[in-house]
Design an enzyme around this catalytic site. Structure first.
Site, PDB file in Angstrom:
ATOM      1  N   TYR A  72       0.678  -1.180   0.038  1.00 11.15           N
ATOM      2  CA  TYR A  72       0.230   0.054  -0.117  1.00 11.15           C
ATOM      3  C   TYR A  72       0.980   1.418  -0.034  1.00 11.15           C
ATOM      4  O   TYR A  72       0.433   2.203  -0.720  1.00 11.15           O
ATOM      5  CB  TYR A  72      -0.998  -0.016   1.078  1.00 11.15           C
ATOM      6  CG  TYR A  72      -1.839   1.255   1.106  1.00 11.15           C
ATOM      7  CD1 TYR A  72      -3.311   0.650   0.358  1.00 11.15           C
ATOM      8  CD2 TYR A  72      -1.837   2.529   1.538  1.00 11.15           C
ATOM      9  CE1 TYR A  72      -4.108   2.009   0.474  1.00 11.15           C
ATOM     10  CE2 TYR A  72      -2.580   3.387   1.498  1.00 11.15           C
ATOM     11  CZ  TYR A  72      -3.465   3.365   0.840  1.00 11.15           C
ATOM     12  OH  TYR A  72      -4.766   4.313   0.983  1.00 11.15           O
ATOM     13  N   PHE A 124      -6.346  21.082 -23.715  1.00 16.11           N
ATOM     14  CA  PHE A 124      -7.015  19.909 -24.342  1.00 16.11           C
ATOM     15  C   PHE A 124      -8.443  19.972 -23.373  1.00 16.11           C
ATOM     16  O   PHE A 124      -8.607  20.691 -22.450  1.00 16.11           O
ATOM     17  CB  PHE A 124      -6.273  18.381 -23.980  1.00 16.11           C
ATOM     18  CG  PHE A 124      -7.133  17.218 -24.303  1.00 16.11           C
ATOM     19  CD1 PHE A 124      -7.199  17.002 -25.630  1.00 16.11           C
ATOM     20  CD2 PHE A 124      -7.596  16.231 -23.316  1.00 16.11           C
ATOM     21  CE1 PHE A 124      -7.948  15.830 -26.048  1.00 16.11           C
ATOM     22  CE2 PHE A 124      -8.402  15.303 -23.681  1.00 16.11           C
ATOM     23  CZ  PHE A 124      -8.462  14.902 -25.043  1.00 16.11           C
ATOM     24  N   ASP A 125      -9.381  19.150 -23.986  1.00 19.44           N
ATOM     25  CA  ASP A 125     -10.685  19.562 -23.650  1.00 19.44           C
ATOM     26  C   ASP A 125     -10.912  18.901 -21.981  1.00 19.44           C
ATOM     27  O   ASP A 125     -11.644  19.696 -21.162  1.00 19.44           O
ATOM     28  CB  ASP A 125     -11.866  18.891 -24.379  1.00 19.44           C
ATOM     29  CG  ASP A 125     -11.633  17.194 -24.593  1.00 19.44           C
ATOM     30  OD1 ASP A 125     -10.833  16.797 -24.089  1.00 19.44           O
ATOM     31  OD2 ASP A 125     -12.396  16.855 -25.674  1.00 19.44           O
ATOM     32  N   ASP A 215       1.451  20.582 -20.029  1.00 18.24           N
ATOM     33  CA  ASP A 215       0.865  19.440 -20.234  1.00 18.24           C
ATOM     34  C   ASP A 215       1.501  18.444 -21.141  1.00 18.24           C
ATOM     35  O   ASP A 215       1.687  18.768 -22.140  1.00 18.24           O
ATOM     36  CB  ASP A 215      -0.597  19.821 -20.746  1.00 18.24           C
ATOM     37  CG  ASP A 215      -1.300  18.555 -21.131  1.00 18.24           C
ATOM     38  OD1 ASP A 215      -0.740  17.320 -21.114  1.00 18.24           O
ATOM     39  OD2 ASP A 215      -2.671  18.770 -21.283  1.00 18.24           O
ATOM     40  N   ALA A 217       1.593  15.231 -22.210  1.00 18.84           N
ATOM     41  CA  ALA A 217       1.148  13.986 -22.842  1.00 18.84           C
ATOM     42  C   ALA A 217       1.872  13.232 -23.837  1.00 18.84           C
ATOM     43  O   ALA A 217       2.233  12.085 -23.996  1.00 18.84           O
ATOM     44  CB  ALA A 217      -0.230  13.968 -23.283  1.00 18.84           C
ATOM     45  N   LYS A 258      -0.203   7.990 -23.467  1.00 26.06           N
ATOM     46  CA  LYS A 258       0.096   8.459 -24.748  1.00 26.06           C
ATOM     47  C   LYS A 258       1.659   8.021 -25.034  1.00 26.06           C
ATOM     48  O   LYS A 258       2.191   6.696 -25.099  1.00 26.06           O
ATOM     49  CB  LYS A 258       0.116   9.828 -25.076  1.00 26.06           C
ATOM     50  CG  LYS A 258      -1.234  10.356 -25.383  1.00 26.06           C
ATOM     51  CD  LYS A 258      -2.293  10.395 -24.159  1.00 26.06           C
ATOM     52  CE  LYS A 258      -3.522  10.768 -24.370  1.00 26.06           C
ATOM     53  NZ  LYS A 258      -4.300  10.948 -23.174  1.00 26.06           N
ATOM     54  N   HIS A 450     -20.845  14.874 -28.071  1.00 21.68           N
ATOM     55  CA  HIS A 450     -20.172  14.115 -29.183  1.00 21.68           C
ATOM     56  C   HIS A 450     -20.149  12.338 -28.513  1.00 21.68           C
ATOM     57  O   HIS A 450     -20.224  11.589 -29.389  1.00 21.68           O
ATOM     58  CB  HIS A 450     -19.025  14.424 -29.658  1.00 21.68           C
ATOM     59  CG  HIS A 450     -17.733  14.585 -28.685  1.00 21.68           C
ATOM     60  ND1 HIS A 450     -17.722  15.773 -27.820  1.00 21.68           N
ATOM     61  CD2 HIS A 450     -16.761  13.789 -28.227  1.00 21.68           C
ATOM     62  CE1 HIS A 450     -16.684  15.652 -26.965  1.00 21.68           C
ATOM     63  NE2 HIS A 450     -16.228  14.521 -27.324  1.00 21.68           N
TER      64      HIS A 450
HETATM   65  N1  F0G Z   1      -3.880  16.410 -22.086  1.00 20.64           N
HETATM   66  C1  F0G Z   1      -3.703  15.965 -23.610  1.00 20.64           C
HETATM   67  C2  F0G Z   1      -2.983  16.858 -24.523  1.00 20.64           C
HETATM   68  C3  F0G Z   1      -4.575  15.091 -23.932  1.00 20.64           C
HETATM   69  O1  F0G Z   1      -4.740  14.648 -25.438  1.00 20.64           O
HETATM   70  C4  F0G Z   1      -5.630  14.222 -23.192  1.00 20.64           C
HETATM   71  C5  F0G Z   1      -6.066  13.125 -23.514  1.00 20.64           C
HETATM   72  C6  F0G Z   1      -5.302  14.519 -21.740  1.00 20.64           C
HETATM   73  C7  F0G Z   1      -4.552  15.701 -21.361  1.00 20.64           C
HETATM   74  C8  F0G Z   1      -6.160  13.761 -20.686  1.00 20.64           C
HETATM   75  O2  F0G Z   1      -5.557  12.422 -20.563  1.00 20.64           O
HETATM   76  O3  F0G Z   1      -7.138  10.785 -21.084  1.00 20.64           O
HETATM   77  O4  F0G Z   1      -5.325  10.050 -19.534  1.00 20.64           O
HETATM   78  O5  F0G Z   1      -7.143  11.854 -18.826  1.00 20.64           O
HETATM   79  N2  F0G Z   1      -6.409  12.681 -24.592  1.00 20.64           N
HETATM   80  C9  F0G Z   1      -6.802  11.384 -25.531  1.00 20.64           C
HETATM   81  C10 F0G Z   1      -7.333  11.700 -26.865  1.00 20.64           C
HETATM   82  C11 F0G Z   1      -8.334  11.100 -24.588  1.00 20.64           C
HETATM   83  O6  F0G Z   1      -8.012  11.058 -27.443  1.00 20.64           O
HETATM   84  O7  F0G Z   1      -6.582  12.693 -27.516  1.00 20.64           O
HETATM   85  P1  F0G Z   1      -6.715  11.340 -19.994  1.00 20.64           P
END
Ligand code: F0G
Length: 458
Positions: A72, A124-125, A215, A217, A258, A450
């Protein structure tokens, strides 16, 4: 002859995929309400919905899973991950999270207060939504070139420094608890950010005492684009470039699904001791103890290995080569896409391919559905289905500038013949583009529609 470096791996385990018949595809998409998110994976031949968590782990990652320490607290797996994170990213503190948006949630919980603003090139969204969820205002200040699909600018993910300075002056640095940048810029076509820009953004934020978070990713793809395109980096290894990128920041949040090539996982890191204390408390509340953050010990081990594999130069040459190869095949057939192609995805210009379908009838949706019908290919609409919204004052519909369909390429998953098949299928659709029709909603929720909307062909 192949046009990109051959896969620097061979295949030891296979996952069967099956091309279901045209009649079965017709039935499946109708049952899904013409929304590819509602399709069953078993009915899909090539799945390009996302490159997130869909990559293939290596033998070393699978072997690392077996060493997972499920204690843990203070597990060996945590310390192996810590060593990798410190080596590559160099921050004083870090915590694992279950994925990227969990790291964003915790960062926002600690830093974002109602009424404040968080600038970035483009959020990102999920980052956008997490800032809004805390009452903050996400602001996108990418360079104008990002909005012109044909513009070949090598770093279309760059921040517009003039806009950023003006924005900080206007808003007041006291109202900006952190500044960000996304590498690569997923929401803007997977476009990279140059080292020069990262450095300038950091210097500007710091001149106002604003903490700078990346960010990250797609940190490895961004590092490799810098190597290929920015003067002075050709002889540097991607890991050295990554280290320099992060040396300018005060912290980062990251989806490890990613470039760290794991199926689940995320990271949040920073230098500030006080912020780390708050982050630790939030993490314990929402994700788990600081040494596992919502993941199993084995997931931490797979990530520790994947963080390095994502930076491997042979892998990156193949990876970016694969995307560029697919772009070339599409370009040869006169199919418009965002140029230059991004690292993780191709963004088809559905608006240009289907000029007879107006925004209100969703050209991107029409193309995405047709790709499923033609080749059992799943891709994601990034256009009016995702982004059109009524103006808050006038109620008039505001449509996005571009109607796109994203073909996100999972890592180490598909071969050149899959790409050839994709390009051929899309080419067939382009030849009969004039016959494609638009769609209308039969159901649409108010937010993030979507994912669950249903449609009817017109
Ligand atoms: N930041 C970026 C630039 C991303 O592309 C994503 C996720 C996230 C944050 C969030 O990360 O999914 O691990 O919570 N992108 C995916 C996509 C979902 O299809 O582009 P997560």
């Amino acid at each position: 002859m192949p046009h990109y470096p051959p896969e620097p791996f061979r295949i030891k385990v296979v996952e069967p995929i099956k091309l279901v018949s045209p009649a079965e595809r017709q039935a499946a998409i109708a049952e899904a309400g013409y929304n590819v998110f509602a399709l069953k994976a078993k009915d899909i031949f090539i799945d390009l919905l996302t490159d997130s968590g869909t990559g293939a782990m290596s033998q070393n990652q699978w072997a690392a899973l077996m060493q997972g320490d499920e204690s843990y607290a203070g597990a060996r797996s945590y310390f192996r991950l810590k060593e990798a994170v410190e080596d590559i990213f160099g921050f004083k503190h870090f915590v694992p999270t279950h994925q990227g948006r969990a790291a964003e949630n915790i960062l926002s919980a600690v830093l974002v207060k109602p009424g404040c603003s968080v600038p970035s090139n483009m959020h990102f969204d999920t980052t956008d939504a997490n800032i809004r969820a805390r009452g903050g205002r996400p602001v996108n200040l990418v360079i104008e070139e990002a909005f012109d699909p044909a513009n070949p600018h090598p770093f279309k993910g760059n921040m517009d420094m003039v806009k950023l300075k003006a924005y900080i002056e206007e808003t007041g640095p006291a109202n900006i608890p952190l500044g960000m940048i996304t590498v690569t810029n997923n929401a803007g076509g997977g476009q990279p950010v140059s080292m020069e820009n990262i450095k300038a953004v950091a210097a500007l934020y710091h001149s106002y005492n604003i903490p700078f978070y990346i960010d990250a990713a797609r940190y490895a793809e961004n590092a490799y684009f810098i190597k290929l395109r920015e003067p002075g980096f050709a002889d540097k290894a991607p890991i050295e470039i990554a280290r320099e990128m992060f040396s300018y920041a005060d912290g980062f949040c990251m989806s490890a699904k990613k470039d760290a090539i794991v199926n689940i996982g995320g990271l949040l890191a920073m230098n500030d001791d006080e912020i780390f204390k708050h982050v630790s408390n939030e993490l314990i509340l929402r994700e788990g103890f600081v040494s596992y953050g919502g993941l199993a010990g084995r997931d931490l081990d797979a990530m520790a290995v994947g963080l390095y594999e994502g930076l491997d130069e042979d892998y990156l040459a193949y990876r970016l080569g694969q995307t560029a190869y697919l772009a070339g095949l599409l370009r040869e057939q006169g199919i418009g896409l965002i140029e230059p192609p991004g690292g993780h995805a191709i963004y088809l210009d559905a608006g240009a391919l289907l000029p007879h379908i107006p925004h209100a009838e969703f050209p991107g949706q029409s193309l995405a559905v047709e790709m499923y019908l033609e080749g059992a290919i799943r891709a994601c609409e990034i256009g009016s289905v995702m982004f059109a919204h009524p103006d808050q004052d006038t109620g008039e519909m505001i449509y996005p500038r571009l109607e796109l369909v994203r073909l996100a390429i999972p890592r180490r998953t598909y071969t050149q013949s899959h790409l050839d098949y994709l390009a051929e299928s899309i080419g067939k659709i382009a030849k009969r583009a004039g016959d494609l029709r638009g769609y209308k909603f039969t159901y649409a929720p108010e937010l993030l529609r979507h994912f669950t909307a249903r449609f009817e062909p017109l």
